[in-house]
Design a protein around this motif. Structure first.
Motif, PDB file in Angstrom:
ATOM      1  N   ASN A 272     -35.760  76.531 119.422  1.00 49.08           N
ATOM      2  CA  ASN A 272     -34.460  76.833 118.820  1.00 49.08           C
ATOM      3  C   ASN A 272     -33.300  76.130 119.507  1.00 49.08           C
ATOM      4  OD1 ASN A 272     -35.469  78.594 116.813  1.00 49.08           O
ATOM      5  ND2 ASN A 272     -35.567  80.270 118.279  1.00 49.08           N
ATOM      6  N   LEU A 273     -33.578  75.069 120.255  1.00 48.04           N
ATOM      7  CA  LEU A 273     -32.503  74.337 120.906  1.00 48.04           C
ATOM      8  C   LEU A 273     -31.539  73.773 119.868  1.00 48.04           C
ATOM      9  CD1 LEU A 273     -34.362  72.329 123.695  1.00 48.04           C
ATOM     10  CD2 LEU A 273     -32.735  74.185 124.040  1.00 48.04           C
ATOM     11  N   PRO A 274     -30.243  73.767 120.168  1.00 43.75           N
ATOM     12  CA  PRO A 274     -29.279  73.189 119.220  1.00 43.75           C
ATOM     13  C   PRO A 274     -29.537  71.695 119.012  1.00 43.75           C
ATOM     14  CG  PRO A 274     -28.240  73.664 121.340  1.00 43.75           C
ATOM     15  CD  PRO A 274     -29.593  74.297 121.383  1.00 43.75           C
TER      16      PRO A 274
ATOM     17  N   PRO B  88     -20.432  81.371 126.337  1.00 41.17           N
ATOM     18  CA  PRO B  88     -19.284  80.453 126.356  1.00 41.17           C
ATOM     19  C   PRO B  88     -19.707  79.020 126.069  1.00 41.17           C
ATOM     20  CG  PRO B  88     -19.929  81.061 128.584  1.00 41.17           C
ATOM     21  CD  PRO B  88     -20.745  81.919 127.666  1.00 41.17           C
ATOM     22  N   ASP B  89     -18.727  78.172 125.752  1.00 38.11           N
ATOM     23  CA  ASP B  89     -19.005  76.763 125.495  1.00 38.11           C
ATOM     24  C   ASP B  89     -19.537  76.089 126.761  1.00 38.11           C
ATOM     25  OD1 ASP B  89     -18.083  77.045 122.919  1.00 38.11           O
ATOM     26  OD2 ASP B  89     -16.050  76.367 123.393  1.00 38.11           O
ATOM     27  N   GLY B  90     -20.443  75.147 126.555  1.00 40.87           N
ATOM     28  CA  GLY B  90     -20.939  74.372 127.684  1.00 40.87           C
ATOM     29  C   GLY B  90     -22.217  74.884 128.287  1.00 40.87           C
ATOM     30  N   ILE B  91     -22.770  75.978 127.762  1.00 42.19           N
ATOM     31  CA  ILE B  91     -24.047  76.477 128.274  1.00 42.19           C
ATOM     32  C   ILE B  91     -24.970  76.781 127.104  1.00 42.19           C
ATOM     33  CG2 ILE B  91     -23.114  78.832 128.452  1.00 42.19           C
ATOM     34  CD1 ILE B  91     -25.179  79.282 130.712  1.00 42.19           C
TER      35      ILE B  91
ATOM     36  N   ALA C  17     -27.553  61.470 123.335  1.00 48.14           N
ATOM     37  CA  ALA C  17     -28.939  61.910 123.131  1.00 48.14           C
ATOM     38  C   ALA C  17     -28.947  63.391 122.782  1.00 48.14           C
ATOM     39  CB  ALA C  17     -29.784  61.652 124.374  1.00 48.14           C
ATOM     40  N   SER C  18     -29.905  63.807 121.960  1.00 48.30           N
ATOM     41  CA  SER C  18     -30.020  65.220 121.614  1.00 48.30           C
ATOM     42  C   SER C  18     -30.538  66.009 122.812  1.00 48.30           C
ATOM     43  CB  SER C  18     -30.964  65.393 120.426  1.00 48.30           C
ATOM     44  OG  SER C  18     -32.295  65.058 120.807  1.00 48.30           O
ATOM     45  N   LEU C  19     -30.244  67.295 122.800  1.00 46.56           N
ATOM     46  CA  LEU C  19     -30.706  68.138 123.891  1.00 46.56           C
ATOM     47  C   LEU C  19     -32.229  68.208 123.914  1.00 46.56           C
ATOM     48  CD1 LEU C  19     -29.580  69.791 126.212  1.00 46.56           C
ATOM     49  CD2 LEU C  19     -29.528  71.787 124.713  1.00 46.56           C
ATOM     50  N   GLN C  20     -32.847  68.199 122.717  1.00 44.41           N
ATOM     51  CA  GLN C  20     -34.308  68.213 122.672  1.00 44.41           C
ATOM     52  C   GLN C  20     -34.901  67.006 123.394  1.00 44.41           C
ATOM     53  OE1 GLN C  20     -32.267  68.697 120.091  1.00 44.41           O
ATOM     54  NE2 GLN C  20     -33.127  70.082 118.536  1.00 44.41           N
TER      55      GLN C  20
ATOM     56  N   VAL D  52     -35.096  77.842 128.225  1.00 42.64           N
ATOM     57  CA  VAL D  52     -34.269  76.706 128.618  1.00 42.64           C
ATOM     58  C   VAL D  52     -32.855  77.185 128.907  1.00 42.64           C
ATOM     59  CG1 VAL D  52     -33.343  74.466 127.942  1.00 42.64           C
ATOM     60  CG2 VAL D  52     -35.649  75.129 127.212  1.00 42.64           C
ATOM     61  N   VAL D  53     -32.374  76.878 130.110  1.00 43.50           N
ATOM     62  CA  VAL D  53     -30.980  77.130 130.484  1.00 43.50           C
ATOM     63  C   VAL D  53     -30.381  75.788 130.853  1.00 43.50           C
ATOM     64  CG1 VAL D  53     -29.411  78.295 132.079  1.00 43.50           C
ATOM     65  CG2 VAL D  53     -31.497  79.455 131.310  1.00 43.50           C
ATOM     66  N   TRP D  54     -29.368  75.363 130.084  1.00 47.17           N
ATOM     67  CA  TRP D  54     -28.751  74.055 130.296  1.00 47.17           C
ATOM     68  C   TRP D  54     -27.250  74.256 130.454  1.00 47.17           C
ATOM     69  CZ3 TRP D  54     -31.805  69.400 129.615  1.00 47.17           C
ATOM     70  CH2 TRP D  54     -31.091  68.224 129.892  1.00 47.17           C
ATOM     71  N   VAL D  55     -26.728  73.872 131.616  1.00 46.29           N
ATOM     72  CA  VAL D  55     -25.308  74.026 131.902  1.00 46.29           C
ATOM     73  C   VAL D  55     -24.670  72.647 131.933  1.00 46.29           C
ATOM     74  CG1 VAL D  55     -23.599  75.083 133.420  1.00 46.29           C
ATOM     75  CG2 VAL D  55     -25.908  76.041 133.307  1.00 46.29           C
ATOM     76  N   ALA D  56     -23.660  72.454 131.086  1.00 45.96           N
ATOM     77  CA  ALA D  56     -23.038  71.147 130.946  1.00 45.96           C
ATOM     78  C   ALA D  56     -22.186  70.799 132.162  1.00 45.96           C
ATOM     79  CB  ALA D  56     -22.189  71.109 129.672  1.00 45.96           C
ATOM     80  N   LYS D  57     -21.783  69.546 132.225  1.00 44.69           N
ATOM     81  CA  LYS D  57     -21.031  69.011 133.347  1.00 44.69           C
ATOM     82  C   LYS D  57     -19.734  69.795 133.572  1.00 44.69           C
ATOM     83  CE  LYS D  57     -19.101  64.597 134.974  1.00 44.69           C
ATOM     84  NZ  LYS D  57     -18.915  63.164 134.636  1.00 44.69           N
ATOM     85  N   ASN D  58     -19.524  70.191 134.835  1.00 43.98           N
ATOM     86  CA  ASN D  58     -18.300  70.865 135.295  1.00 43.98           C
ATOM     87  C   ASN D  58     -18.070  72.242 134.669  1.00 43.98           C
ATOM     88  OD1 ASN D  58     -17.609  68.672 136.976  1.00 43.98           O
ATOM     89  ND2 ASN D  58     -16.585  67.631 135.278  1.00 43.98           N
ATOM     90  N   VAL D  59     -19.092  72.832 134.073  1.00 46.75           N
ATOM     91  CA  VAL D  59     -18.976  74.176 133.497  1.00 46.75           C
ATOM     92  C   VAL D  59     -19.354  75.215 134.551  1.00 46.75           C
ATOM     93  CG1 VAL D  59     -19.905  75.780 131.783  1.00 46.75           C
ATOM     94  CG2 VAL D  59     -19.368  73.426 131.135  1.00 46.75           C
ATOM     95  N   VAL D  60     -18.490  76.199 134.749  1.00 44.17           N
ATOM     96  CA  VAL D  60     -18.753  77.299 135.670  1.00 44.17           C
ATOM     97  C   VAL D  60     -19.016  78.547 134.839  1.00 44.17           C
ATOM     98  CG1 VAL D  60     -17.843  78.732 137.522  1.00 44.17           C
ATOM     99  CG2 VAL D  60     -17.323  76.281 137.478  1.00 44.17           C
TER     100      VAL D  60
END
Length: 469
Positions: free
Chosen positions: A141-143, A131-134, A150-153, A183-191
Protein backbone atom coordinates in the motif's frame (compact mmCIF):
# COMPACT_ATOMS: atom_id res chain seq x y z
CA UNK A 1 41.15 2.66 0.76
CA UNK A 2 39.32 1.83 3.99
CA UNK A 3 38.17 -1.73 4.38
CA UNK A 4 34.82 -1.93 6.16
CA UNK A 5 34.50 -4.35 9.02
CA UNK A 6 31.18 -6.18 9.00
CA UNK A 7 29.46 -6.82 12.34
CA UNK A 8 28.13 -10.15 11.09
CA UNK A 9 30.16 -12.94 12.63
CA UNK A 10 27.47 -15.60 12.88
CA UNK A 11 27.52 -18.98 11.12
CA UNK A 12 26.58 -19.03 7.43
CA UNK A 13 26.89 -15.24 7.12
CA UNK A 14 29.80 -15.03 4.67
CA UNK A 15 29.08 -15.34 0.93
CA UNK A 16 30.40 -18.46 -0.79
CA UNK A 17 29.98 -20.01 -4.19
CA UNK A 18 26.50 -21.55 -3.94
CA UNK A 19 27.11 -23.70 -6.98
CA UNK A 20 29.77 -25.62 -5.11
CA UNK A 21 27.66 -26.14 -1.99
CA UNK A 22 25.53 -29.19 -1.29
CA UNK A 23 21.91 -28.10 -0.91
CA UNK A 24 19.28 -29.23 1.62
CA UNK A 25 21.90 -29.86 4.29
CA UNK A 26 19.42 -29.67 7.18
CA UNK A 27 16.15 -31.62 6.89
CA UNK A 28 14.40 -29.66 9.64
CA UNK A 29 15.39 -26.32 8.13
CA UNK A 30 14.30 -27.49 4.69
CA UNK A 31 10.88 -28.41 6.07
CA UNK A 32 10.52 -24.94 7.60
CA UNK A 33 11.47 -23.43 4.25
CA UNK A 34 8.93 -25.62 2.44
CA UNK A 35 6.17 -24.41 4.77
CA UNK A 36 7.16 -20.82 4.09
CA UNK A 37 7.33 -21.25 0.31
CA UNK A 38 4.04 -23.19 0.08
CA UNK A 39 2.17 -20.54 2.05
CA UNK A 40 3.65 -17.75 -0.04
CA UNK A 41 2.71 -19.52 -3.28
CA UNK A 42 -0.84 -20.11 -2.06
CA UNK A 43 -1.37 -16.39 -1.43
CA UNK A 44 -3.43 -14.57 -4.04
CA UNK A 45 -1.21 -11.46 -3.99
CA UNK A 46 0.84 -10.94 -7.14
CA UNK A 47 4.57 -10.68 -6.36
CA UNK A 48 6.79 -8.23 -8.23
CA UNK A 49 9.77 -9.63 -10.11
CA UNK A 50 12.34 -7.96 -7.82
CA UNK A 51 10.70 -9.43 -4.71
CA UNK A 52 10.47 -12.86 -6.32
CA UNK A 53 14.21 -12.67 -6.99
CA UNK A 54 14.83 -11.84 -3.32
CA UNK A 55 12.71 -14.83 -2.31
CA UNK A 56 14.57 -17.24 -4.56
CA UNK A 57 18.03 -16.01 -3.65
CA UNK A 58 17.29 -16.21 0.09
CA UNK A 59 15.72 -19.66 -0.26
CA UNK A 60 18.89 -20.88 -1.94
CA UNK A 61 20.94 -19.64 1.03
CA UNK A 62 18.60 -21.42 3.46
CA UNK A 63 18.89 -24.68 1.54
CA UNK A 64 22.67 -24.61 1.79
CA UNK A 65 22.64 -23.68 5.50
CA UNK A 66 22.14 -25.53 8.76
CA UNK A 67 20.65 -24.42 12.05
CA UNK A 68 23.43 -23.38 14.43
CA UNK A 69 24.33 -25.64 17.34
CA UNK A 70 26.25 -25.23 20.57
CA UNK A 71 29.36 -26.27 18.65
CA UNK A 72 29.22 -22.89 16.88
CA UNK A 73 31.03 -20.24 18.90
CA UNK A 74 28.27 -17.65 18.47
CA UNK A 75 25.64 -20.12 19.73
CA UNK A 76 27.55 -22.13 22.31
CA UNK A 77 25.31 -20.98 25.18
CA UNK A 78 22.03 -21.14 23.22
CA UNK A 79 20.79 -24.64 22.48
CA UNK A 80 18.17 -24.78 19.71
CA UNK A 81 17.38 -28.49 20.20
CA UNK A 82 14.01 -27.63 21.78
CA UNK A 83 13.12 -25.69 18.63
CA UNK A 84 13.88 -28.71 16.47
CA UNK A 85 11.33 -30.80 18.41
CA UNK A 86 8.42 -28.66 17.20
CA UNK A 87 6.82 -28.94 13.76
CA UNK A 88 5.71 -25.43 12.85
CA UNK A 89 3.20 -24.27 10.28
CA UNK A 90 2.88 -20.84 8.69
CA UNK A 91 -0.49 -19.50 9.85
CA UNK A 92 -2.84 -17.39 7.77
CA UNK A 93 -4.21 -14.09 9.02
CA UNK A 94 -6.41 -14.37 12.14
CA UNK A 95 -7.08 -11.10 13.93
CA UNK A 96 -10.51 -11.98 15.35
CA UNK A 97 -9.24 -12.50 18.91
CA UNK A 98 -7.26 -9.25 19.06
CA UNK A 99 -8.82 -6.15 20.60
CA UNK A 100 -7.55 -2.86 19.22
CA UNK A 101 -7.73 -1.12 22.58
CA UNK A 102 -5.15 -3.53 24.05
CA UNK A 103 -2.57 -2.31 21.52
CA UNK A 104 -2.70 1.35 22.40
CA UNK A 105 0.30 3.48 23.20
CA UNK A 106 -1.50 6.79 23.86
CA UNK A 107 1.30 8.87 22.37
CA UNK A 108 1.00 6.85 19.12
CA UNK A 109 -2.80 6.57 18.93
CA UNK A 110 -2.82 7.84 15.32
CA UNK A 111 0.48 6.31 14.20
CA UNK A 112 0.10 2.57 14.76
CA UNK A 113 0.82 -0.20 12.27
CA UNK A 114 -0.31 -3.73 13.24
CA UNK A 115 0.74 -7.01 11.63
CA UNK A 116 -0.80 -10.38 12.54
CA UNK A 117 1.24 -13.41 11.46
CA UNK A 118 3.37 -11.04 9.39
CA UNK A 119 0.36 -9.65 7.45
CA UNK A 120 -0.80 -6.05 7.65
CA UNK A 121 -4.09 -5.68 9.54
CA UNK A 122 -5.75 -2.36 8.64
CA UNK A 123 -8.66 -2.75 11.06
CA UNK A 124 -6.23 -2.68 14.00
CA UNK A 125 -3.97 0.02 12.55
CA UNK A 126 -4.30 3.81 12.64
CA UNK A 127 -2.15 5.76 10.17
CA UNK A 128 -4.65 8.09 8.49
CA UNK A 129 -3.60 11.38 10.11
CA UNK A 130 0.16 11.34 9.73
CA UNK A 131 1.99 14.62 9.08
CA UNK A 132 3.53 15.44 5.70
CA UNK A 133 6.92 13.95 4.99
CA UNK A 134 6.46 10.57 6.67
CA UNK A 135 5.12 7.34 5.24
CA UNK A 136 4.00 4.55 7.59
CA UNK A 137 2.59 1.73 5.49
CA UNK A 138 2.84 -1.87 4.48
CA UNK A 139 4.71 -2.74 1.29
CA UNK A 140 1.71 -3.27 -0.98
CA UNK A 141 0.00 0.00 0.00
CA UNK A 142 2.93 2.37 -0.45
CA UNK A 143 1.94 5.69 -2.04
CA UNK A 144 2.65 5.99 -5.76
CA UNK A 145 3.97 9.55 -5.80
CA UNK A 146 7.57 10.10 -6.78
CA UNK A 147 10.35 11.66 -4.73
CA UNK A 148 13.64 12.73 -6.20
CA UNK A 149 12.64 11.38 -9.60
CA UNK A 150 11.84 7.85 -8.37
CA UNK A 151 8.76 6.23 -6.85
CA UNK A 152 8.85 5.16 -3.24
CA UNK A 153 8.25 1.57 -4.31
CA UNK A 154 11.39 1.61 -6.44
CA UNK A 155 13.42 3.28 -3.69
CA UNK A 156 12.39 0.59 -1.21
CA UNK A 157 14.02 -1.98 -3.49
CA UNK A 158 17.38 -0.27 -2.91
CA UNK A 159 17.17 -0.89 0.85
CA UNK A 160 15.14 -4.03 1.54
CA UNK A 161 17.38 -7.04 2.34
CA UNK A 162 20.52 -5.04 1.53
CA UNK A 163 22.09 -4.73 4.99
CA UNK A 164 25.14 -6.71 6.11
CA UNK A 165 24.43 -10.24 7.34
CA UNK A 166 21.60 -10.93 4.88
CA UNK A 167 22.87 -14.50 4.41
CA UNK A 168 22.68 -15.50 8.07
CA UNK A 169 20.34 -18.48 8.23
CA UNK A 170 17.42 -16.97 10.17
CA UNK A 171 17.63 -13.70 8.23
CA UNK A 172 17.58 -15.60 4.94
CA UNK A 173 14.61 -17.69 6.13
CA UNK A 174 12.72 -14.49 6.87
CA UNK A 175 13.59 -13.01 3.47
CA UNK A 176 12.52 -16.17 1.66
CA UNK A 177 9.05 -15.82 3.22
CA UNK A 178 8.41 -12.08 2.90
CA UNK A 179 4.71 -11.56 2.25
CA UNK A 180 4.49 -8.05 3.60
CA UNK A 181 6.77 -5.42 5.12
CA UNK A 182 6.23 -2.63 7.63
CA UNK A 183 7.75 0.45 5.98
CA UNK A 184 8.58 3.68 7.81
CA UNK A 185 10.05 6.35 5.54
CA UNK A 186 10.94 9.79 6.87
CA UNK A 187 11.68 12.45 4.28
CA UNK A 188 14.64 14.82 4.31
CA UNK A 189 14.73 17.28 7.25
CA UNK A 190 11.38 16.06 8.64
CA UNK A 191 11.16 15.86 12.44
CA UNK A 192 8.38 13.53 13.59
CA UNK A 193 7.12 14.63 17.00
CA UNK A 194 4.93 11.61 17.86
CA UNK A 195 6.27 8.04 18.13
CA UNK A 196 5.49 5.40 15.51
CA UNK A 197 4.15 2.17 17.03
CA UNK A 198 4.78 -1.07 15.12
CA UNK A 199 3.00 -4.12 16.58
CA UNK A 200 3.69 -7.71 15.51
CA UNK A 201 1.33 -10.44 16.75
CA UNK A 202 0.99 -14.18 16.20
CA UNK A 203 -2.48 -15.75 16.07
CA UNK A 204 -3.55 -19.34 15.45
CA UNK A 205 -4.03 -22.69 17.18
CA UNK A 206 -1.33 -24.97 15.75
CA UNK A 207 2.37 -24.38 16.46
CA UNK A 208 2.98 -21.56 14.01
CA UNK A 209 5.88 -19.61 12.56
CA UNK A 210 5.63 -15.90 11.84
CA UNK A 211 8.11 -13.87 9.77
CA UNK A 212 7.70 -10.15 10.57
CA UNK A 213 9.74 -7.76 8.44
CA UNK A 214 10.35 -4.06 8.99
CA UNK A 215 12.20 -1.43 6.94
CA UNK A 216 12.99 2.03 8.33
CA UNK A 217 14.65 4.77 6.28
CA UNK A 218 15.48 8.13 7.88
CA UNK A 219 16.63 10.53 5.19
CA UNK A 220 19.20 13.29 5.72
CA UNK A 221 18.45 15.58 8.65
CA UNK A 222 15.31 13.75 9.76
CA UNK A 223 14.31 12.51 13.22
CA UNK A 224 11.87 9.80 14.30
CA UNK A 225 10.97 7.74 17.39
CA UNK A 226 9.96 4.10 16.89
CA UNK A 227 8.32 1.61 19.24
CA UNK A 228 8.58 -1.94 17.91
CA UNK A 229 6.57 -4.50 19.87
CA UNK A 230 6.48 -8.29 19.60
CA UNK A 231 3.81 -9.49 21.96
CA UNK A 232 1.09 -11.96 22.83
CA UNK A 233 -2.11 -10.01 23.50
CA UNK A 234 -4.64 -12.79 22.88
CA UNK A 235 -5.65 -13.51 26.44
CA UNK A 236 -4.49 -15.82 29.24
CA UNK A 237 -5.85 -18.94 27.51
CA UNK A 238 -3.30 -18.54 24.71
CA UNK A 239 -0.30 -17.63 26.87
CA UNK A 240 0.99 -21.22 26.84
CA UNK A 241 0.71 -21.75 23.09
CA UNK A 242 3.86 -22.69 21.17
CA UNK A 243 4.87 -20.46 18.28
CA UNK A 244 8.01 -19.13 16.62
CA UNK A 245 8.62 -15.50 15.70
CA UNK A 246 11.54 -14.96 13.30
CA UNK A 247 11.80 -11.18 12.87
CA UNK A 248 14.10 -8.90 10.87
CA UNK A 249 14.26 -5.10 11.11
CA UNK A 250 16.50 -3.02 8.85
CA UNK A 251 17.17 0.62 9.76
CA UNK A 252 18.98 3.01 7.40
CA UNK A 253 20.00 6.32 8.98
CA UNK A 254 21.34 8.86 6.49
CA UNK A 255 23.59 11.85 7.20
CA UNK A 256 22.71 13.92 10.28
CA UNK A 257 19.53 11.91 10.87
CA UNK A 258 18.36 10.58 14.23
CA UNK A 259 16.42 7.43 15.17
CA UNK A 260 15.28 6.52 18.68
CA UNK A 261 14.21 2.86 18.69
CA UNK A 262 12.46 1.03 21.52
CA UNK A 263 12.16 -2.73 20.96
CA UNK A 264 9.85 -4.74 23.25
CA UNK A 265 9.88 -8.54 23.25
CA UNK A 266 6.88 -9.67 25.33
CA UNK A 267 6.13 -13.05 23.78
CA UNK A 268 4.17 -15.91 25.37
CA UNK A 269 5.70 -18.27 27.92
CA UNK A 270 6.19 -21.11 25.41
CA UNK A 271 7.22 -18.98 22.44
CA UNK A 272 10.47 -19.01 20.49
CA UNK A 273 11.73 -15.62 19.34
CA UNK A 274 14.76 -14.91 17.16
CA UNK A 275 15.14 -11.33 16.00
CA UNK A 276 17.64 -9.34 13.96
CA UNK A 277 18.05 -5.57 14.05
CA UNK A 278 20.50 -4.35 11.40
CA UNK A 279 21.37 -0.65 11.45
CA UNK A 280 23.41 1.36 8.94
CA UNK A 281 24.63 4.75 10.21
CA UNK A 282 25.89 7.44 7.83
CA UNK A 283 28.02 10.45 8.74
CA UNK A 284 26.87 12.50 11.78
CA UNK A 285 23.88 10.23 12.40
CA UNK A 286 22.57 9.25 15.83
CA UNK A 287 20.95 5.95 16.81
CA UNK A 288 19.56 4.97 20.20
CA UNK A 289 18.12 1.53 20.97
CA UNK A 290 16.23 0.51 24.11
CA UNK A 291 15.83 -3.28 23.85
CA UNK A 292 13.60 -4.88 26.50
CA UNK A 293 13.18 -8.67 26.73
CA UNK A 294 10.68 -10.27 29.13
CA UNK A 295 8.91 -13.08 27.28
CA UNK A 296 9.57 -16.29 25.41
CA UNK A 297 10.77 -19.73 26.35
CA UNK A 298 13.83 -19.11 24.17
CA UNK A 299 14.68 -15.72 22.75
CA UNK A 300 17.62 -14.18 20.97
CA UNK A 301 18.21 -10.67 19.66
CA UNK A 302 21.03 -9.97 17.22
CA UNK A 303 21.74 -6.23 17.12
CA UNK A 304 24.22 -5.20 14.43
CA UNK A 305 25.41 -1.62 13.85
CA UNK A 306 27.48 -0.73 10.79
CA UNK A 307 29.03 2.74 10.64
CA UNK A 308 29.38 4.11 7.09
CA UNK A 309 30.61 7.63 7.87
CA UNK A 310 32.43 9.76 10.43
CA UNK A 311 31.21 11.20 13.74
CA UNK A 312 28.32 8.85 14.45
CA UNK A 313 26.73 8.45 17.88
CA UNK A 314 25.39 5.07 18.99
CA UNK A 315 23.63 4.35 22.29
CA UNK A 316 22.47 0.83 23.14
CA UNK A 317 20.46 0.20 26.31
CA UNK A 318 19.13 -3.26 27.12
CA UNK A 319 17.07 -4.90 29.86
CA UNK A 320 16.39 -8.63 30.15
CA UNK A 321 14.19 -10.02 32.94
CA UNK A 322 13.54 -13.77 32.92
CA UNK A 323 12.60 -16.63 35.25
CA UNK A 324 11.43 -20.24 35.19
CA UNK A 325 13.34 -22.12 32.49
CA UNK A 326 13.60 -19.17 30.12
CA UNK A 327 16.70 -18.53 28.03
CA UNK A 328 17.35 -15.02 26.72
CA UNK A 329 20.36 -14.29 24.52
CA UNK A 330 21.53 -10.84 23.39
CA UNK A 331 24.27 -10.59 20.78
CA UNK A 332 25.38 -7.14 19.67
CA UNK A 333 28.06 -6.00 17.26
CA UNK A 334 29.14 -2.43 16.55
CA UNK A 335 31.47 -1.90 13.59
CA UNK A 336 33.09 1.54 13.94
CA UNK A 337 34.87 1.94 10.62
CA UNK A 338 35.46 5.70 10.59
CA UNK A 339 37.02 8.23 13.00
CA UNK A 340 35.45 10.49 15.62
CA UNK A 341 32.61 8.13 16.53
CA UNK A 342 31.06 7.59 19.97
CA UNK A 343 29.25 4.53 21.28
CA UNK A 344 27.77 3.69 24.68
CA UNK A 345 26.25 0.37 25.65
CA UNK A 346 24.64 -0.72 28.93
CA UNK A 347 22.86 -4.06 29.09
CA UNK A 348 21.25 -5.39 32.29
CA UNK A 349 19.97 -8.88 33.05
CA UNK A 350 17.71 -9.89 35.96
CA UNK A 351 17.64 -13.68 36.17
CA UNK A 352 15.60 -15.78 38.59
CA UNK A 353 14.60 -19.41 39.18
CA UNK A 354 16.51 -21.68 36.74
CA UNK A 355 16.64 -19.16 33.90
CA UNK A 356 19.71 -18.55 31.75
CA UNK A 357 20.81 -15.15 30.46
CA UNK A 358 23.42 -14.70 27.72
CA UNK A 359 25.17 -11.52 26.62
CA UNK A 360 27.86 -11.17 23.96
CA UNK A 361 28.74 -7.67 22.85
CA UNK A 362 31.43 -6.87 20.28
CA UNK A 363 32.94 -3.54 19.30
CA UNK A 364 35.17 -3.49 16.22
CA UNK A 365 37.61 -0.57 15.89
CA UNK A 366 39.86 -1.03 12.81
CA UNK A 367 42.86 1.15 12.06
CA UNK A 368 40.96 3.88 10.10
CA UNK A 369 38.68 4.53 13.11
CA UNK A 370 41.04 6.83 15.01
CA UNK A 371 39.75 8.97 17.91
CA UNK A 372 36.89 6.56 18.59
CA UNK A 373 35.29 6.71 22.05
CA UNK A 374 33.48 3.48 22.94
CA UNK A 375 32.27 2.00 26.23
CA UNK A 376 30.40 -1.21 26.98
CA UNK A 377 29.05 -2.58 30.27
CA UNK A 378 26.98 -5.65 31.10
CA UNK A 379 25.49 -5.82 34.62
CA UNK A 380 23.71 -8.95 35.86
CA UNK A 381 21.56 -9.63 38.90
CA UNK A 382 20.96 -13.26 39.95
CA UNK A 383 17.92 -13.84 42.15
CA UNK A 384 18.30 -17.55 42.89
CA UNK A 385 21.13 -20.09 43.34
CA UNK A 386 20.20 -21.89 40.12
CA UNK A 387 20.03 -18.79 37.92
CA UNK A 388 22.83 -18.53 35.37
CA UNK A 389 24.44 -15.83 33.24
CA UNK A 390 27.11 -16.16 30.56
CA UNK A 391 28.59 -12.82 29.59
CA UNK A 392 31.30 -11.96 27.09
CA UNK A 393 31.96 -8.29 26.30
CA UNK A 394 34.57 -7.92 23.56
CA UNK A 395 36.73 -5.20 22.06
CA UNK A 396 38.65 -5.82 18.83
CA UNK A 397 40.89 -2.79 18.30
CA UNK A 398 43.65 -2.17 15.77
CA UNK A 399 43.49 1.65 15.87
CA UNK A 400 46.10 3.22 18.20
CA UNK A 401 44.45 6.52 19.18
CA UNK A 402 41.14 5.54 20.77
CA UNK A 403 39.36 5.54 24.12
CA UNK A 404 37.61 2.21 24.64
CA UNK A 405 36.45 0.31 27.73
CA UNK A 406 34.33 -2.72 28.51
CA UNK A 407 33.27 -4.66 31.57
CA UNK A 408 30.81 -7.06 33.16
CA UNK A 409 29.48 -7.68 36.67
CA UNK A 410 27.47 -10.54 38.15
CA UNK A 411 25.97 -10.10 41.61
CA UNK A 412 23.11 -10.94 43.94
CA UNK A 413 20.95 -8.76 46.15
CA UNK A 414 23.10 -7.61 49.06
CA UNK A 415 21.99 -8.73 52.51
CA UNK A 416 23.11 -5.48 54.10
CA UNK A 417 21.01 -3.44 51.66
CA UNK A 418 17.95 -5.56 52.45
CA UNK A 419 18.69 -5.25 56.19
CA UNK A 420 18.99 -1.46 55.87
CA UNK A 421 15.57 -1.21 54.23
CA UNK A 422 14.08 -3.55 56.85
CA UNK A 423 15.47 -1.29 59.57
CA UNK A 424 13.37 1.49 58.02
CA UNK A 425 10.15 -0.50 58.42
CA UNK A 426 10.07 -2.21 54.99
CA UNK A 427 9.46 -5.96 55.07
CA UNK A 428 11.95 -8.28 53.37
CA UNK A 429 9.89 -9.03 50.25
CA UNK A 430 9.15 -5.36 49.61
CA UNK A 431 12.83 -4.56 50.17
CA UNK A 432 13.89 -7.08 47.55
CA UNK A 433 11.32 -5.73 45.09
CA UNK A 434 12.46 -2.17 45.71
CA UNK A 435 16.07 -3.07 44.90
CA UNK A 436 15.07 -4.96 41.75
CA UNK A 437 12.95 -2.01 40.60
CA UNK A 438 15.89 0.33 41.10
CA UNK A 439 18.16 -1.98 39.09
CA UNK A 440 15.71 -2.03 36.15
CA UNK A 441 14.78 1.64 36.37
CA UNK A 442 18.15 2.80 35.03
CA UNK A 443 17.15 1.37 31.64
CA UNK A 444 13.39 1.94 31.72
CA UNK A 445 13.69 5.62 32.67
CA UNK A 446 15.64 6.34 29.48
CA UNK A 447 12.77 5.24 27.21
CA UNK A 448 11.39 8.44 25.63
CA UNK A 449 7.67 7.41 25.69
CA UNK A 450 6.07 8.08 29.13
CA UNK A 451 3.25 5.53 28.83
CA UNK A 452 5.79 2.81 27.98
CA UNK A 453 7.91 3.68 31.00
CA UNK A 454 4.85 3.30 33.22
CA UNK A 455 3.74 0.07 31.55
CA UNK A 456 7.19 -1.53 31.76
CA UNK A 457 7.54 -0.57 35.42
CA UNK A 458 4.25 -2.37 36.08
CA UNK A 459 5.50 -5.35 34.07
CA UNK A 460 8.67 -5.51 36.17
CA UNK A 461 6.52 -5.53 39.32
CA UNK A 462 4.34 -8.37 37.99
CA UNK A 463 7.38 -10.39 36.88
CA UNK A 464 8.88 -10.23 40.35
CA UNK A 465 6.11 -12.45 41.73
CA UNK A 466 7.16 -15.06 39.16
CA UNK A 467 10.95 -14.96 39.19
CA UNK A 468 11.72 -13.70 42.69
CA UNK A 469 12.10 -16.65 45.05
Amino acid sequence: MNILVSPSSVPNSNPVDLASTVLDRDAYLTELLNQVVQTRHSASVEVDAWLQELHERAALWVRKSVLPTTRDEEWRFTDLSSLRKVQFNVETLDATSVQADTLLVPEAANSRLVFVNGIYTPELSAVADLPDGIVVSNLTNLPVETRGGASLQSRVQQYLAQTEGAHEVFTALNTSGIKDVAVVWVAKNVVVETPIHLVFLVAGEAPSISLPRCLVVAETGSSVTLVEEFTNRRGAESAEKVYFTNAVTEIWIEENAQVSHTRLELEGAEAFHIGKTAVSQARDSRYTCHAVTFGGKLSRHNLEILQTGEQTETTLNGLTMIGGNQLADTHSAIALNYPYSTSRQLHKCIVGDRAHGVFNGKIFVPKPAQLTDAAQLNRNLLLSPKARVDTKPQLEITADNVKCAHGATVSQLEDDEIFYLQSRGIDENDARNLLINAFAAEIINQIPVPSLRERLTQTVNSYQSIIND
